[in-house]
Write a protein that holds these residues in place. Structure first.
Motif, mmCIF file in Angstrom:
data_model
loop_
_atom_site.group_PDB
_atom_site.id
_atom_site.type_symbol
_atom_site.label_atom_id
_atom_site.label_comp_id
_atom_site.label_asym_id
_atom_site.label_seq_id
_atom_site.Cartn_x
_atom_site.Cartn_y
_atom_site.Cartn_z
ATOM 1 N N LYS A 57 -5.297 31.605 -30.043
ATOM 2 C CA LYS A 57 -5.420 32.475 -28.864
ATOM 3 C C LYS A 57 -4.403 33.601 -28.913
ATOM 4 O O LYS A 57 -4.755 34.775 -28.698
ATOM 5 N N HIS A 120 -6.941 31.386 -20.546
ATOM 6 C CA HIS A 120 -5.654 32.039 -20.313
ATOM 7 C C HIS A 120 -5.874 33.466 -19.803
ATOM 8 O O HIS A 120 -6.601 34.245 -20.424
ATOM 9 N N HIS A 395 -0.895 22.462 -16.516
ATOM 10 C CA HIS A 395 -2.145 22.550 -17.291
ATOM 11 C C HIS A 395 -2.259 21.458 -18.359
ATOM 12 O O HIS A 395 -3.022 21.607 -19.308
#
Length: 425
Positions: A57, A120, A395
Protein backbone atom coordinates in the motif's frame (compact mmCIF):
# COMPACT_ATOMS: atom_id res chain seq x y z
CA UNK A 1 6.48 -15.20 8.63
CA UNK A 2 5.01 -16.03 5.21
CA UNK A 3 5.78 -13.59 2.44
CA UNK A 4 5.39 -13.49 -1.34
CA UNK A 5 7.69 -10.62 -2.27
CA UNK A 6 10.71 -9.06 -0.60
CA UNK A 7 10.68 -5.28 0.00
CA UNK A 8 13.00 -4.61 -2.96
CA UNK A 9 10.81 -6.78 -5.20
CA UNK A 10 7.70 -4.86 -4.14
CA UNK A 11 9.39 -1.57 -5.00
CA UNK A 12 10.60 -2.88 -8.37
CA UNK A 13 7.18 -4.31 -9.30
CA UNK A 14 5.36 -1.12 -8.34
CA UNK A 15 7.92 1.23 -9.89
CA UNK A 16 7.63 -0.53 -13.27
CA UNK A 17 3.81 -0.59 -13.28
CA UNK A 18 2.26 1.05 -16.31
CA UNK A 19 -1.19 1.11 -17.88
CA UNK A 20 -1.57 -1.71 -20.39
CA UNK A 21 -2.98 -1.48 -23.91
CA UNK A 22 -6.00 -3.44 -25.07
CA UNK A 23 -3.97 -5.01 -27.87
CA UNK A 24 -1.48 -6.74 -25.55
CA UNK A 25 -4.02 -8.67 -23.45
CA UNK A 26 -3.24 -12.39 -23.46
CA UNK A 27 0.26 -11.99 -24.94
CA UNK A 28 3.32 -13.54 -23.23
CA UNK A 29 4.36 -10.08 -22.03
CA UNK A 30 0.92 -9.51 -20.55
CA UNK A 31 1.01 -12.90 -18.77
CA UNK A 32 4.18 -11.74 -17.01
CA UNK A 33 2.41 -8.49 -16.04
CA UNK A 34 -0.53 -10.51 -14.72
CA UNK A 35 1.86 -12.61 -12.62
CA UNK A 36 3.31 -9.49 -11.04
CA UNK A 37 -0.08 -8.05 -10.22
CA UNK A 38 -1.18 -11.32 -8.67
CA UNK A 39 1.93 -11.47 -6.50
CA UNK A 40 1.43 -7.88 -5.35
CA UNK A 41 -2.16 -8.74 -4.46
CA UNK A 42 -1.05 -11.83 -2.51
CA UNK A 43 1.63 -9.89 -0.66
CA UNK A 44 -0.89 -7.18 0.27
CA UNK A 45 -3.21 -9.91 1.55
CA UNK A 46 -0.41 -11.45 3.63
CA UNK A 47 0.46 -8.05 5.10
CA UNK A 48 -3.14 -7.23 5.98
CA UNK A 49 -3.80 -10.68 7.45
CA UNK A 50 -0.62 -10.66 9.54
CA UNK A 51 -1.23 -7.04 10.68
CA UNK A 52 2.30 -6.12 9.69
CA UNK A 53 3.66 -3.11 7.85
CA UNK A 54 1.68 -2.71 4.63
CA UNK A 55 4.54 -2.11 2.22
CA UNK A 56 2.48 -2.73 -0.92
CA UNK A 57 0.00 0.00 0.00
CA UNK A 58 2.70 2.49 0.98
CA UNK A 59 4.71 1.81 -2.19
CA UNK A 60 1.65 2.22 -4.43
CA UNK A 61 0.94 5.59 -2.81
CA UNK A 62 4.57 6.71 -2.84
CA UNK A 63 4.99 5.97 -6.56
CA UNK A 64 1.54 7.32 -7.49
CA UNK A 65 0.40 4.00 -9.00
CA UNK A 66 -3.04 3.59 -7.38
CA UNK A 67 -4.86 4.99 -10.48
CA UNK A 68 -3.24 2.25 -12.61
CA UNK A 69 -5.19 -0.37 -10.65
CA UNK A 70 -8.39 1.44 -11.63
CA UNK A 71 -7.26 1.61 -15.26
CA UNK A 72 -6.55 -2.13 -15.36
CA UNK A 73 -9.92 -3.08 -13.90
CA UNK A 74 -11.78 -0.86 -16.37
CA UNK A 75 -9.64 -2.14 -19.27
CA UNK A 76 -10.61 -5.76 -18.59
CA UNK A 77 -14.24 -4.80 -18.06
CA UNK A 78 -14.34 -3.28 -21.55
CA UNK A 79 -12.51 -6.31 -22.99
CA UNK A 80 -15.17 -8.65 -21.58
CA UNK A 81 -17.97 -6.57 -23.11
CA UNK A 82 -16.44 -5.84 -26.51
CA UNK A 83 -13.72 -8.33 -27.48
CA UNK A 84 -14.57 -11.58 -25.69
CA UNK A 85 -17.88 -12.00 -27.61
CA UNK A 86 -15.96 -11.52 -30.88
CA UNK A 87 -13.42 -14.14 -29.82
CA UNK A 88 -16.20 -16.62 -29.07
CA UNK A 89 -17.61 -16.09 -32.55
CA UNK A 90 -14.20 -16.81 -34.06
CA UNK A 91 -13.65 -19.89 -31.87
CA UNK A 92 -16.95 -21.12 -30.29
CA UNK A 93 -15.38 -24.25 -28.76
CA UNK A 94 -11.75 -23.48 -27.82
CA UNK A 95 -9.52 -26.31 -26.62
CA UNK A 96 -8.64 -24.45 -23.43
CA UNK A 97 -9.95 -21.41 -21.56
CA UNK A 98 -6.95 -20.87 -19.30
CA UNK A 99 -5.78 -17.59 -20.88
CA UNK A 100 -9.30 -16.21 -21.33
CA UNK A 101 -10.00 -16.92 -17.67
CA UNK A 102 -6.69 -15.32 -16.62
CA UNK A 103 -7.64 -12.12 -18.44
CA UNK A 104 -11.05 -12.03 -16.75
CA UNK A 105 -9.49 -12.93 -13.40
CA UNK A 106 -7.01 -10.06 -13.77
CA UNK A 107 -9.90 -7.67 -13.19
CA UNK A 108 -10.74 -9.44 -9.92
CA UNK A 109 -7.07 -9.23 -8.87
CA UNK A 110 -7.01 -5.46 -9.39
CA UNK A 111 -10.30 -5.00 -7.54
CA UNK A 112 -9.06 -7.18 -4.66
CA UNK A 113 -5.91 -5.11 -4.39
CA UNK A 114 -7.95 -1.90 -4.42
CA UNK A 115 -10.21 -3.32 -1.72
CA UNK A 116 -7.19 -4.04 0.47
CA UNK A 117 -5.37 -0.73 0.09
CA UNK A 118 -8.30 1.73 -0.05
CA UNK A 119 -9.10 0.86 3.56
CA UNK A 120 -6.50 3.56 4.30
CA UNK A 121 -7.58 7.19 3.71
CA UNK A 122 -4.24 8.25 2.22
CA UNK A 123 -4.67 5.62 -0.48
CA UNK A 124 -8.16 6.92 -1.29
CA UNK A 125 -6.74 10.40 -1.56
CA UNK A 126 -4.07 9.08 -3.94
CA UNK A 127 -6.84 8.15 -6.41
CA UNK A 128 -7.21 11.82 -7.31
CA UNK A 129 -9.16 12.17 -10.61
CA UNK A 130 -9.33 8.39 -10.99
CA UNK A 131 -11.87 8.40 -8.13
CA UNK A 132 -14.61 9.39 -10.58
CA UNK A 133 -13.78 6.46 -12.87
CA UNK A 134 -13.63 4.08 -9.91
CA UNK A 135 -16.99 5.27 -8.60
CA UNK A 136 -18.67 4.80 -11.99
CA UNK A 137 -17.04 1.39 -12.41
CA UNK A 138 -17.95 0.25 -8.88
CA UNK A 139 -21.58 1.39 -9.07
CA UNK A 140 -21.96 -0.37 -12.41
CA UNK A 141 -20.64 -3.58 -10.82
CA UNK A 142 -22.93 -3.20 -7.81
CA UNK A 143 -25.97 -2.78 -10.04
CA UNK A 144 -25.11 -6.12 -11.67
CA UNK A 145 -25.82 -7.80 -8.33
CA UNK A 146 -29.50 -7.06 -8.91
CA UNK A 147 -29.60 -9.38 -11.92
CA UNK A 148 -26.66 -11.82 -11.76
CA UNK A 149 -26.57 -14.94 -9.59
CA UNK A 150 -23.65 -17.18 -8.70
CA UNK A 151 -23.64 -20.43 -10.72
CA UNK A 152 -22.15 -23.75 -9.69
CA UNK A 153 -19.91 -25.68 -12.07
CA UNK A 154 -21.64 -28.42 -14.04
CA UNK A 155 -20.20 -31.77 -15.06
CA UNK A 156 -18.71 -31.99 -18.55
CA UNK A 157 -19.12 -28.30 -19.36
CA UNK A 158 -18.30 -27.28 -22.90
CA UNK A 159 -15.80 -24.45 -23.32
CA UNK A 160 -18.42 -21.88 -24.31
CA UNK A 161 -20.55 -22.64 -21.24
CA UNK A 162 -17.48 -22.72 -19.00
CA UNK A 163 -16.39 -19.24 -20.07
CA UNK A 164 -19.94 -17.93 -19.62
CA UNK A 165 -20.10 -19.33 -16.08
CA UNK A 166 -16.64 -18.04 -15.19
CA UNK A 167 -17.54 -14.59 -16.49
CA UNK A 168 -20.84 -14.61 -14.60
CA UNK A 169 -19.26 -15.66 -11.30
CA UNK A 170 -16.48 -13.11 -11.59
CA UNK A 171 -19.10 -10.41 -12.18
CA UNK A 172 -20.74 -11.55 -8.94
CA UNK A 173 -17.47 -11.61 -6.98
CA UNK A 174 -16.33 -8.24 -8.30
CA UNK A 175 -19.77 -6.78 -7.54
CA UNK A 176 -19.41 -7.93 -3.94
CA UNK A 177 -15.99 -6.33 -3.61
CA UNK A 178 -17.29 -3.16 -5.25
CA UNK A 179 -19.68 -2.71 -2.31
CA UNK A 180 -16.61 -2.16 -0.15
CA UNK A 181 -15.00 0.19 -2.69
CA UNK A 182 -18.08 2.43 -2.72
CA UNK A 183 -18.05 2.48 1.08
CA UNK A 184 -14.40 3.62 1.17
CA UNK A 185 -15.12 6.33 -1.39
CA UNK A 186 -18.15 7.53 0.62
CA UNK A 187 -16.03 7.76 3.77
CA UNK A 188 -13.38 9.89 2.06
CA UNK A 189 -15.45 12.28 -0.03
CA UNK A 190 -13.89 15.35 1.56
CA UNK A 191 -10.43 14.40 0.26
CA UNK A 192 -11.61 13.52 -3.27
CA UNK A 193 -12.49 15.83 -6.19
CA UNK A 194 -15.77 17.64 -5.52
CA UNK A 195 -17.41 16.09 -8.58
CA UNK A 196 -17.28 12.67 -6.91
CA UNK A 197 -19.66 13.81 -4.16
CA UNK A 198 -22.08 15.17 -6.74
CA UNK A 199 -22.07 11.88 -8.67
CA UNK A 200 -22.45 9.61 -5.65
CA UNK A 201 -25.65 11.44 -4.65
CA UNK A 202 -26.84 12.41 -8.12
CA UNK A 203 -25.84 10.35 -11.16
CA UNK A 204 -25.57 7.03 -9.32
CA UNK A 205 -27.96 7.75 -6.41
CA UNK A 206 -26.05 5.36 -4.17
CA UNK A 207 -28.49 5.58 -1.21
CA UNK A 208 -31.31 4.20 -3.39
CA UNK A 209 -29.05 1.74 -5.25
CA UNK A 210 -27.80 0.29 -1.97
CA UNK A 211 -31.35 0.14 -0.59
CA UNK A 212 -32.30 -2.01 -3.58
CA UNK A 213 -29.25 -4.21 -2.94
CA UNK A 214 -30.36 -4.74 0.67
CA UNK A 215 -33.82 -5.72 -0.56
CA UNK A 216 -32.34 -8.25 -3.00
CA UNK A 217 -29.69 -9.52 -0.51
CA UNK A 218 -27.59 -11.28 -3.18
CA UNK A 219 -25.19 -12.54 -0.49
CA UNK A 220 -27.88 -14.90 0.84
CA UNK A 221 -28.75 -18.20 -0.84
CA UNK A 222 -31.03 -20.39 1.28
CA UNK A 223 -29.08 -21.32 4.39
CA UNK A 224 -25.78 -20.10 2.91
CA UNK A 225 -24.14 -16.69 3.12
CA UNK A 226 -21.41 -15.35 0.84
CA UNK A 227 -18.48 -14.33 3.03
CA UNK A 228 -14.76 -14.09 2.39
CA UNK A 229 -15.20 -15.16 -1.23
CA UNK A 230 -17.04 -18.39 -0.33
CA UNK A 231 -20.53 -19.64 0.42
CA UNK A 232 -20.71 -20.63 4.10
CA UNK A 233 -23.33 -22.02 6.45
CA UNK A 234 -25.61 -19.31 7.86
CA UNK A 235 -27.66 -19.29 11.07
CA UNK A 236 -30.12 -16.72 9.58
CA UNK A 237 -29.10 -14.15 12.20
CA UNK A 238 -25.40 -13.46 11.83
CA UNK A 239 -24.70 -10.29 9.85
CA UNK A 240 -22.44 -10.89 6.86
CA UNK A 241 -19.56 -8.61 5.87
CA UNK A 242 -21.13 -7.57 2.56
CA UNK A 243 -24.42 -6.57 4.18
CA UNK A 244 -22.52 -4.61 6.82
CA UNK A 245 -20.68 -2.69 4.08
CA UNK A 246 -23.99 -1.71 2.46
CA UNK A 247 -25.56 -0.51 5.72
CA UNK A 248 -22.48 1.49 6.71
CA UNK A 249 -22.36 3.15 3.28
CA UNK A 250 -25.99 4.23 3.47
CA UNK A 251 -25.47 5.56 6.98
CA UNK A 252 -22.33 7.45 5.96
CA UNK A 253 -24.04 9.17 3.03
CA UNK A 254 -27.42 9.93 4.59
CA UNK A 255 -25.93 11.34 7.80
CA UNK A 256 -23.26 13.34 5.98
CA UNK A 257 -23.81 16.99 7.04
CA UNK A 258 -23.51 18.06 3.39
CA UNK A 259 -26.01 15.49 2.14
CA UNK A 260 -28.92 18.00 1.87
CA UNK A 261 -26.78 20.18 -0.43
CA UNK A 262 -26.52 17.39 -2.97
CA UNK A 263 -29.53 15.18 -2.35
CA UNK A 264 -33.22 16.03 -2.68
CA UNK A 265 -35.46 13.88 -0.49
CA UNK A 266 -38.37 13.61 -2.89
CA UNK A 267 -41.44 11.50 -2.23
CA UNK A 268 -39.86 8.74 -4.29
CA UNK A 269 -36.65 8.85 -2.29
CA UNK A 270 -38.54 8.86 0.97
CA UNK A 271 -40.68 5.88 -0.06
CA UNK A 272 -37.59 3.88 -1.00
CA UNK A 273 -35.61 4.79 2.11
CA UNK A 274 -38.53 3.90 4.35
CA UNK A 275 -38.03 0.28 3.29
CA UNK A 276 -34.92 0.29 5.46
CA UNK A 277 -36.84 0.69 8.71
CA UNK A 278 -38.47 -2.72 8.52
CA UNK A 279 -35.05 -4.32 7.94
CA UNK A 280 -33.49 -2.70 11.01
CA UNK A 281 -34.34 -5.44 13.46
CA UNK A 282 -33.08 -5.56 17.07
CA UNK A 283 -30.67 -8.34 16.04
CA UNK A 284 -29.21 -6.15 13.30
CA UNK A 285 -28.89 -3.11 15.57
CA UNK A 286 -27.21 -5.22 18.22
CA UNK A 287 -24.57 -6.34 15.72
CA UNK A 288 -24.16 -2.96 14.00
CA UNK A 289 -24.93 -0.29 16.59
CA UNK A 290 -24.02 2.73 14.37
CA UNK A 291 -27.31 2.05 12.58
CA UNK A 292 -29.29 3.22 15.62
CA UNK A 293 -28.57 6.81 14.65
CA UNK A 294 -29.68 6.09 11.07
CA UNK A 295 -32.94 4.56 12.33
CA UNK A 296 -33.69 7.67 14.39
CA UNK A 297 -33.07 9.83 11.32
CA UNK A 298 -35.40 7.68 9.20
CA UNK A 299 -38.11 7.96 11.84
CA UNK A 300 -37.87 11.75 11.66
CA UNK A 301 -37.95 11.61 7.85
CA UNK A 302 -41.15 9.54 7.92
CA UNK A 303 -43.10 12.24 9.77
CA UNK A 304 -41.83 15.20 7.77
CA UNK A 305 -44.58 16.72 5.62
CA UNK A 306 -42.11 18.28 3.20
CA UNK A 307 -38.67 16.65 3.29
CA UNK A 308 -35.73 18.91 2.52
CA UNK A 309 -35.28 19.55 -1.16
CA UNK A 310 -32.35 21.90 -1.41
CA UNK A 311 -31.01 22.64 -4.91
CA UNK A 312 -27.80 20.90 -5.91
CA UNK A 313 -24.65 23.04 -6.14
CA UNK A 314 -23.54 24.01 -9.62
CA UNK A 315 -20.60 21.76 -10.49
CA UNK A 316 -18.43 21.22 -13.53
CA UNK A 317 -19.21 17.90 -15.21
CA UNK A 318 -16.64 15.26 -14.31
CA UNK A 319 -15.06 13.48 -17.26
CA UNK A 320 -14.27 9.78 -16.96
CA UNK A 321 -10.70 10.12 -18.22
CA UNK A 322 -9.67 6.47 -17.92
CA UNK A 323 -12.68 4.97 -19.67
CA UNK A 324 -12.68 7.62 -22.38
CA UNK A 325 -8.95 7.19 -23.07
CA UNK A 326 -9.34 3.39 -23.45
CA UNK A 327 -12.28 3.75 -25.83
CA UNK A 328 -10.47 6.42 -27.83
CA UNK A 329 -7.36 4.25 -28.05
CA UNK A 330 -9.27 1.26 -29.44
CA UNK A 331 -11.50 3.32 -31.78
CA UNK A 332 -14.08 0.55 -31.98
CA UNK A 333 -11.69 -1.92 -33.64
CA UNK A 334 -13.16 -4.83 -31.69
CA UNK A 335 -13.22 -7.42 -34.50
CA UNK A 336 -9.69 -6.56 -35.62
CA UNK A 337 -8.36 -6.75 -32.07
CA UNK A 338 -10.12 -10.07 -31.50
CA UNK A 339 -8.49 -11.61 -34.59
CA UNK A 340 -5.09 -10.41 -33.40
CA UNK A 341 -5.60 -11.80 -29.88
CA UNK A 342 -7.10 -15.14 -30.94
CA UNK A 343 -3.80 -17.13 -31.06
CA UNK A 344 -2.86 -15.85 -27.59
CA UNK A 345 -6.25 -16.16 -25.87
CA UNK A 346 -7.12 -19.58 -27.33
CA UNK A 347 -3.72 -21.23 -27.99
CA UNK A 348 -3.62 -24.70 -29.52
CA UNK A 349 0.08 -25.57 -29.25
CA UNK A 350 0.59 -28.12 -26.45
CA UNK A 351 4.04 -26.89 -25.51
CA UNK A 352 2.77 -23.32 -25.22
CA UNK A 353 -0.15 -24.47 -23.08
CA UNK A 354 2.15 -26.42 -20.76
CA UNK A 355 4.42 -23.41 -20.32
CA UNK A 356 1.46 -21.10 -19.64
CA UNK A 357 -0.01 -23.51 -17.09
CA UNK A 358 3.29 -23.58 -15.21
CA UNK A 359 3.58 -19.79 -15.09
CA UNK A 360 0.00 -19.28 -13.94
CA UNK A 361 0.24 -22.04 -11.35
CA UNK A 362 3.27 -20.29 -9.86
CA UNK A 363 1.50 -16.93 -9.92
CA UNK A 364 -1.67 -18.12 -8.19
CA UNK A 365 0.27 -19.98 -5.44
CA UNK A 366 -2.80 -21.87 -4.27
CA UNK A 367 -0.95 -23.44 -1.33
CA UNK A 368 -0.29 -20.02 0.18
CA UNK A 369 -3.87 -18.90 -0.46
CA UNK A 370 -5.21 -21.97 1.31
CA UNK A 371 -3.05 -21.18 4.35
CA UNK A 372 -4.31 -17.59 4.34
CA UNK A 373 -7.94 -18.65 4.08
CA UNK A 374 -7.51 -20.62 7.28
CA UNK A 375 -6.15 -17.52 9.03
CA UNK A 376 -7.98 -14.57 7.54
CA UNK A 377 -11.58 -15.27 8.62
CA UNK A 378 -11.94 -12.59 11.27
CA UNK A 379 -13.38 -13.78 14.58
CA UNK A 380 -14.87 -11.67 17.32
CA UNK A 381 -12.31 -11.20 20.11
CA UNK A 382 -15.07 -11.56 22.70
CA UNK A 383 -17.42 -14.35 21.58
CA UNK A 384 -15.59 -15.99 18.67
CA UNK A 385 -18.31 -15.46 16.06
CA UNK A 386 -17.60 -14.08 12.59
CA UNK A 387 -16.55 -10.45 12.97
CA UNK A 388 -17.58 -7.58 10.74
CA UNK A 389 -15.91 -4.51 12.33
CA UNK A 390 -12.42 -3.62 13.45
CA UNK A 391 -11.65 -1.55 16.51
CA UNK A 392 -11.72 2.01 15.18
CA UNK A 393 -8.63 3.03 17.17
CA UNK A 394 -6.04 0.32 16.52
CA UNK A 395 -7.64 -1.46 13.52
CA UNK A 396 -6.19 -4.75 14.79
CA UNK A 397 -8.96 -6.40 16.83
CA UNK A 398 -12.30 -7.52 15.40
CA UNK A 399 -15.80 -7.70 16.89
CA UNK A 400 -19.19 -8.99 15.78
CA UNK A 401 -21.06 -6.07 17.33
CA UNK A 402 -21.06 -3.17 19.71
CA UNK A 403 -21.93 -5.15 22.83
CA UNK A 404 -18.99 -7.53 22.41
CA UNK A 405 -16.66 -4.58 21.93
CA UNK A 406 -17.93 -3.01 25.16
CA UNK A 407 -17.61 -6.30 27.05
CA UNK A 408 -14.05 -6.81 25.78
CA UNK A 409 -12.85 -3.24 26.33
CA UNK A 410 -11.44 -3.81 29.82
CA UNK A 411 -9.17 -6.52 28.45
CA UNK A 412 -8.37 -4.76 25.17
CA UNK A 413 -7.91 -1.16 26.36
CA UNK A 414 -4.21 -1.45 27.28
CA UNK A 415 -3.19 -3.17 24.04
CA UNK A 416 -5.37 -0.78 22.04
CA UNK A 417 -3.64 2.27 23.51
CA UNK A 418 -0.21 0.74 22.87
CA UNK A 419 -1.02 -0.23 19.29
CA UNK A 420 -2.61 3.14 18.57
CA UNK A 421 0.47 4.95 19.86
CA UNK A 422 2.81 2.86 17.70
CA UNK A 423 0.68 3.50 14.62
CA UNK A 424 0.71 7.27 15.17
CA UNK A 425 4.39 7.48 16.02
Amino acid sequence: MEYVLLPNEIEMYVDTMKAQNMECLGSPQWIEWHQRMQKLNQEALVEASALKEERVKETLVCFGKVPILVHEAILISIWKQKILPQLMKLEPQPETTIVAYSIMYHEAVCVSLLELVLFHPNCCEALDDAASDLLEYSCSNVSQLLVVEYKEQELHEKSEKEISRQKNNLVFEIGMKSLTLVRYISENLDSLPVGVKSKIFGDYDVPILFTEILTKAPWIRGDKIYSGGKWRDWDREQLGQQEAQVWLTIRQLILDPECPKYYSFTDRHRAQLMKLTSMMTPTLLDQLSPLIELKHWLCRLSVMENPSSAPKPLLIETVLDIKESILKQTEGRWKKLAKKQLPHVFPTDRETLHELAGKLCEAYNTELLEKLEAKQDAKCASCGKEAIQRCSRCHQVWYCGRQCQVDHWKEHSTDCSTNNSSVNS
